[in-house]
Structure formats: structure tokens, C-alpha cells
Design a protein around this motif. Structure first.
Motif, PDB file in Angstrom:
ATOM      1  N   ASP A  50     -11.520  -8.061   6.135  1.00 12.14           N
ATOM      2  CA  ASP A  50     -10.767  -9.023   6.963  1.00 12.14           C
ATOM      3  C   ASP A  50      -9.300  -9.130   6.565  1.00 12.14           C
ATOM      4  OD1 ASP A  50     -13.258  -9.711   8.212  1.00 12.14           O
ATOM      5  OD2 ASP A  50     -13.698 -10.931   6.439  1.00 12.14           O
ATOM      6  N   ILE A  51      -8.756  -8.059   6.009  1.00 12.00           N
ATOM      7  CA  ILE A  51      -7.326  -8.038   5.681  1.00 12.00           C
ATOM      8  C   ILE A  51      -6.607  -7.389   6.858  1.00 12.00           C
ATOM      9  CG2 ILE A  51      -5.574  -7.207   4.055  1.00 12.00           C
ATOM     10  CD1 ILE A  51      -7.983  -7.077   1.973  1.00 12.00           C
ATOM     11  N   THR A  52      -5.819  -8.219   7.562  1.00 15.96           N
ATOM     12  CA  THR A  52      -5.167  -7.767   8.793  1.00 15.96           C
ATOM     13  C   THR A  52      -3.859  -7.032   8.474  1.00 15.96           C
ATOM     14  OG1 THR A  52      -4.261  -9.996   8.905  1.00 15.96           O
ATOM     15  CG2 THR A  52      -6.162  -9.524  10.302  1.00 15.96           C
ATOM     16  N   PRO A  53      -3.380  -6.176   9.408  1.00 18.92           N
ATOM     17  CA  PRO A  53      -2.172  -5.377   9.130  1.00 18.92           C
ATOM     18  C   PRO A  53      -0.952  -6.209   8.722  1.00 18.92           C
ATOM     19  CG  PRO A  53      -3.275  -4.543  11.075  1.00 18.92           C
ATOM     20  CD  PRO A  53      -4.010  -5.785  10.685  1.00 18.92           C
ATOM     21  N   GLU A  54      -0.812  -7.435   9.243  1.00 17.38           N
ATOM     22  CA  GLU A  54       0.407  -8.200   8.876  1.00 17.38           C
ATOM     23  C   GLU A  54       0.430  -8.589   7.405  1.00 17.38           C
ATOM     24  OE1 GLU A  54      -1.566  -9.048  11.441  1.00 17.38           O
ATOM     25  OE2 GLU A  54      -2.096 -11.179  11.399  1.00 17.38           O
ATOM     26  N   ARG A  55      -0.713  -8.459   6.715  1.00 18.91           N
ATOM     27  CA  ARG A  55      -0.731  -8.740   5.265  1.00 18.91           C
ATOM     28  C   ARG A  55      -0.485  -7.473   4.440  1.00 18.91           C
ATOM     29  NH1 ARG A  55      -6.303 -11.531   4.305  1.00 18.91           N
ATOM     30  NH2 ARG A  55      -5.675 -11.345   2.107  1.00 18.91           N
ATOM     31  N   ILE A  56      -0.254  -6.357   5.124  1.00 20.09           N
ATOM     32  CA  ILE A  56      -0.082  -5.084   4.410  1.00 20.09           C
ATOM     33  C   ILE A  56       1.369  -4.600   4.532  1.00 20.09           C
ATOM     34  CG2 ILE A  56      -0.884  -2.702   4.204  1.00 20.09           C
ATOM     35  CD1 ILE A  56      -3.516  -3.622   5.530  1.00 20.09           C
ATOM     36  N   ALA A  84       0.851  -1.193   0.000  1.00 19.80           N
ATOM     37  CA  ALA A  84       0.000   0.000   0.000  1.00 19.80           C
ATOM     38  C   ALA A  84       0.888   1.244   0.000  1.00 19.80           C
ATOM     39  CB  ALA A  84      -0.914  -0.022   1.234  1.00 19.80           C
ATOM     40  N   LEU A  85       0.797   2.004  -1.076  1.00 19.29           N
ATOM     41  CA  LEU A  85       1.592   3.225  -1.208  1.00 19.29           C
ATOM     42  C   LEU A  85       0.917   4.366  -0.453  1.00 19.29           C
ATOM     43  CD1 LEU A  85       2.169   3.205  -5.106  1.00 19.29           C
ATOM     44  CD2 LEU A  85       3.489   1.984  -3.367  1.00 19.29           C
ATOM     45  N   THR A  86       1.714   5.151   0.260  1.00 18.86           N
ATOM     46  CA  THR A  86       1.129   6.255   1.023  1.00 18.86           C
ATOM     47  C   THR A  86       1.005   7.510   0.156  1.00 18.86           C
ATOM     48  OG1 THR A  86       3.302   6.924   1.813  1.00 18.86           O
ATOM     49  CG2 THR A  86       2.052   5.424   3.215  1.00 18.86           C
ATOM     50  N   CYS A  87       0.162   7.394  -0.878  1.00 18.40           N
ATOM     51  CA  CYS A  87      -0.125   8.594  -1.667  1.00 18.40           C
ATOM     52  C   CYS A  87      -1.614   8.617  -1.996  1.00 18.40           C
ATOM     53  CB  CYS A  87       0.720   8.642  -2.938  1.00 18.40           C
ATOM     54  SG  CYS A  87       0.451   7.275  -4.062  1.00 18.40           S
ATOM     55  N   ASP A  88      -2.112   9.773  -2.381  1.00 13.38           N
ATOM     56  CA  ASP A  88      -3.518   9.908  -2.768  1.00 13.38           C
ATOM     57  C   ASP A  88      -3.613  10.868  -3.945  1.00 13.38           C
ATOM     58  OD1 ASP A  88      -3.198  12.418  -1.664  1.00 13.38           O
ATOM     59  OD2 ASP A  88      -4.322  11.981   0.163  1.00 13.38           O
ATOM     60  N   SER A  89      -4.820  11.341  -4.229  1.00 18.40           N
ATOM     61  CA  SER A  89      -5.001  12.176  -5.426  1.00 18.40           C
ATOM     62  C   SER A  89      -4.190  13.473  -5.357  1.00 18.40           C
ATOM     63  CB  SER A  89      -6.484  12.487  -5.614  1.00 18.40           C
ATOM     64  OG  SER A  89      -6.987  13.023  -4.410  1.00 18.40           O
ATOM     65  N   VAL A 127      -6.142   5.261   6.813  1.00 20.00           N
ATOM     66  CA  VAL A 127      -7.326   5.091   5.960  1.00 20.00           C
ATOM     67  C   VAL A 127      -7.255   3.741   5.239  1.00 20.00           C
ATOM     68  CG1 VAL A 127      -8.602   6.008   3.983  1.00 20.00           C
ATOM     69  CG2 VAL A 127      -7.591   7.586   5.632  1.00 20.00           C
ATOM     70  N   MET A 128      -6.071   3.413   4.695  1.00 21.29           N
ATOM     71  CA  MET A 128      -5.946   2.161   3.923  1.00 21.29           C
ATOM     72  C   MET A 128      -6.063   0.925   4.820  1.00 21.29           C
ATOM     73  SD  MET A 128      -3.139   3.050   0.956  1.00 21.29           S
ATOM     74  CE  MET A 128      -1.776   3.441   2.049  1.00 21.29           C
ATOM     75  N   VAL A 129      -5.524   1.011   6.042  1.00 20.91           N
ATOM     76  CA  VAL A 129      -5.580  -0.139   6.953  1.00 20.91           C
ATOM     77  C   VAL A 129      -7.016  -0.316   7.471  1.00 20.91           C
ATOM     78  CG1 VAL A 129      -4.746  -1.094   9.149  1.00 20.91           C
ATOM     79  CG2 VAL A 129      -3.144   0.040   7.590  1.00 20.91           C
ATOM     80  N   GLU A 130      -7.687   0.800   7.748  1.00 20.18           N
ATOM     81  CA  GLU A 130      -9.072   0.695   8.217  1.00 20.18           C
ATOM     82  C   GLU A 130     -10.000   0.140   7.141  1.00 20.18           C
ATOM     83  OE1 GLU A 130      -9.933   4.497  10.127  1.00 20.18           O
ATOM     84  OE2 GLU A 130      -8.287   4.021  11.508  1.00 20.18           O
ATOM     85  N   LYS A 131      -9.790   0.570   5.908  1.00 14.15           N
ATOM     86  CA  LYS A 131     -10.568  -0.004   4.796  1.00 14.15           C
ATOM     87  C   LYS A 131     -10.296  -1.507   4.682  1.00 14.15           C
ATOM     88  CE  LYS A 131     -10.945   3.836   1.516  1.00 14.15           C
ATOM     89  NZ  LYS A 131     -10.358   4.404   0.284  1.00 14.15           N
ATOM     90  N   ALA A 132      -9.037  -1.889   4.829  1.00 10.73           N
ATOM     91  CA  ALA A 132      -8.653  -3.302   4.684  1.00 10.73           C
ATOM     92  C   ALA A 132      -9.365  -4.169   5.715  1.00 10.73           C
ATOM     93  CB  ALA A 132      -7.136  -3.445   4.818  1.00 10.73           C
TER      94      ALA A 132
END
Ligand code: THG
Length: 270
Positions: free
Chosen positions: A151-157, A121-126, A142-147
Motif C-alpha cells: 500500500d505504498i503509493t507512487p507519491e511516497r516514492i 528508490a535508486l534505479t540500480c540492481d545487482s 519493479v520497485m513501484v509495483e512491489k511497493a
């Protein structure tokens, strides 16, 4: 450290040529050499015109998967392309990448829900790539909360804070380290990744700069990196740094790598 082998990338002129000439042997050799050098994932990036990107990626993925068992890191800026090639992967790997731009998370997260796939997950936006670490941390949240909704846990990001060129931003490494520490304080099990070559853009002795970036980033806790596992100097740096950081008991891995002639200057036959 988790090594993502970078060499199967159409932005590299020799790879671009191999893609144009449909040179399977060239791609297969890159897959085997990177795997033998210790790659945990193999990045595949077509970097072609959009109308042939899907077919090119599938071609690359098939060659790699017929040559080695190393999981793929599917690299495309276009989430629709990733969506189309996803089912051609034989085993779970890594998606490269999502960001807070153009609804990427909303396309990619449902695809990897309920699987063992991981995602960069890249830390950039529009608004582009943030200059400061706080905005990078905010985008991460935002990206981790959406994940979590999928059911996508932080260790998969794997968070990629998108390192700026040091020649353009004097605080680039310091910013990266600050982002990494802040992100890990909030999500202790999350992974942080980076490409190695951005830091040295516009500088002489780029490979030496990249090597020293690797040392400092590892000390600060980087978990994975997109790099050339066939670059012996870089791999030597990796083994030495692991040993220095107390991650290699009795320097066993370091000594083994030396004995197997995987590190140090290339030995030439007399
Ligand atoms: N983050 C994420 N994905 C990425 C990048 C990133 N994908 C693309 C890029 N950056 C990483 N990939 C490459 C691929 C090749 C090279 C640099 C970055 C490259 N390779 C030289 C070669 O193979 O000839 C050798 C480099 C060396 O010896 O060290 O230049 O930042 N998420």
C-alpha cells in the motif's frame, strides 16, 4: 522544491571528526542552520565502520531531533541498519534508500507500510547503475509495483536515477531528464530526486556545474534534491529558477528571501 539537507554526513571530513569526538554541538549547529535555510528533511548518514553504524546513527538522530522538528532522511546503504534505527525517529520522514539490489525493498517496505514515511528508490540492481534510461525505467516499474503490495503509493516514492558524472558520460543530464519524463508519464504522481554533486565529479568549478544542473533539472520537473541548503549561491539559483518557471507569483518568495538576506552575496558588516 523539496530540499533534503545533506550536511550531516560522515563522508564530510569535519562531520567525521565531530562523530569521532562526539561533538554534539557541531551536529546540532548543522541541524539548526540547515533548518533555518529551509531544509524540508535532514539527511543523516553515519558512514562509519559497520559495527558502530547503528549506534552512531541513533546518536545523530537524537541530537537532530532534540534541536529541530525537521523530519529525518535516514541514509544508509544497509537496510538492516535502517530497520534497527527506524523506531528512534520521532516523526515520519524519508528512507534513503531502497534499490533492486540485495532484497532492500523486501526489508524496508514492510517497515513503512501503513505509515506516512516516504522512500528514495535508486534505479540500480545487482548489475549496477544502468547506462541507459530504459533500464532505469524498468527497474522503477519493479520497485513501484512491489511497493503497491504494501500500500505504498507512487507519491511516497522519490525515484533517484543516480546521475553519472558528466566527465564520464556526456549524456548524463540528458539521460536523467529522459528517465524523469518517462517515469512521470507512467506514474504522474511519483517524485524524482537527485544528489547534485555527482554530475560535476572530476571537473573544475564543481559548485557552478552543480548550480546549472539544478536549474536544468528543475525545468525538467525534478521534485526534490539532496543538497547543501547553506550554500547561498545554490539557494539563490533555486529561488531564481522557481520564479523563472512561474512558480513564484509576483516573485514574492524571491524578494522576501533577498530582504531577509537569505540569497545573494553575503553581506559583511562595514
Ligand atoms: N542520492 C541519494 N543519497 C545520497 C546521494 C545521492 N546520499 C549521499 C550523497 N549522494 C549526498 N550527500 C552529500 C553530502 C555532502 C556533500 C555532497 C553530497 C558535500 N558537501 C559539501 C560540504 O558540506 O562541505 C558542500 C557542497 C556545497 O556547498 O554545495 O560535498 O546522490 N539518494
Amino acid at each position: 522544491m523539496i530540499i533534503i539537507g545533506e550536511k550531516i554526513n560522515g563522508t564530510i571530513p569535519s562531520v567525521k571528526k565531530a562523530i569521532e569526538q562526539k561533538d554534539e554541538e557541531f551536529i546540532r549547529d548543522l541541524a539548526i542552520r540547515q533548518t533555518e535555510a529551509g531544509a524540508d528533511y535532514l539527511d543523516v548518514c553515519a558512514s562509519t565502520a559497520p559495527d558502530v553504524e547503528v549506534e552512531t546513527l541513533i546518536w545523530l538522530m537524537d541530537i537532530v531531533q532534540n534541536a529541530v522538528d525537521t523530519p529525518l532522511c535516514i541514509d544508509s546503504p544497509n537496510p538492516q541498519v535502517i530497520e534497527k534505527v527506524f523506531s528512534y525517529a520521532k516523526r515520519p520522514g524519508l528512507i534513503n534508500s531502497v534499490s533492486e539490489e540485495g532484497g532492500k525493498c523486501e526489508i524496508i517496505y514492510p517497515i513503512i507500510q501503513g505509515t506516512n514515511w516516504e522512500v528514495i528508490a535508486l534505479t540500480c540492481d545487482s548489475r549496477g547503475i544502468p547506462k541507459d534510461s530504459q533500464t532505469r525505467v524498468d527497474i522503477t516499474k519493479v520497485m513501484v509495483e512491489k511497493a503497491s503490495k504494501y500500500d505504498i503509493t507512487p507519491e511516497r516514492i522519490h525515484i533517484d536515477p543516480l546521475v553519472m558524472a558528466l566527465s564520464a558520460d556526456n549524456q548524463s543530464l540528458l539521460n536523467f531528464v529522459e528517465t524523469m519524463r518517462a517515469v512521470k508519464t507512467i506514474y504522474p504522481t511519483i517524485k524524482v530526486t537527485s544528489g547534485l554533486s555527482n554530475i560535476s565529479f572530476g571537473m573544475p568549478l564543481r559548485k557552478v556545474v552543480n548550480q546549472h544542473f539544478l536549474t536544468l533539472a528543475l525545468e525538467a520537473g525534478m521534485d526534490s534534491a539532496i543538497l547543501d541548503p547553506c550554500n547561498r549561491d545554490l539557494v539563490t539559483t533555486l529561488y531564481i529558477t522557481d520564479a523563472l518557471l512561474g512558480k513564484d507569483r509576483f516573485c514574492r518568495n524571491y524578494l522576501n528571501a533577498f530582504r531577509k538576506n537569505k540569497i545573494g552575496p553575503v553581506k559583511v558588516d562595514a
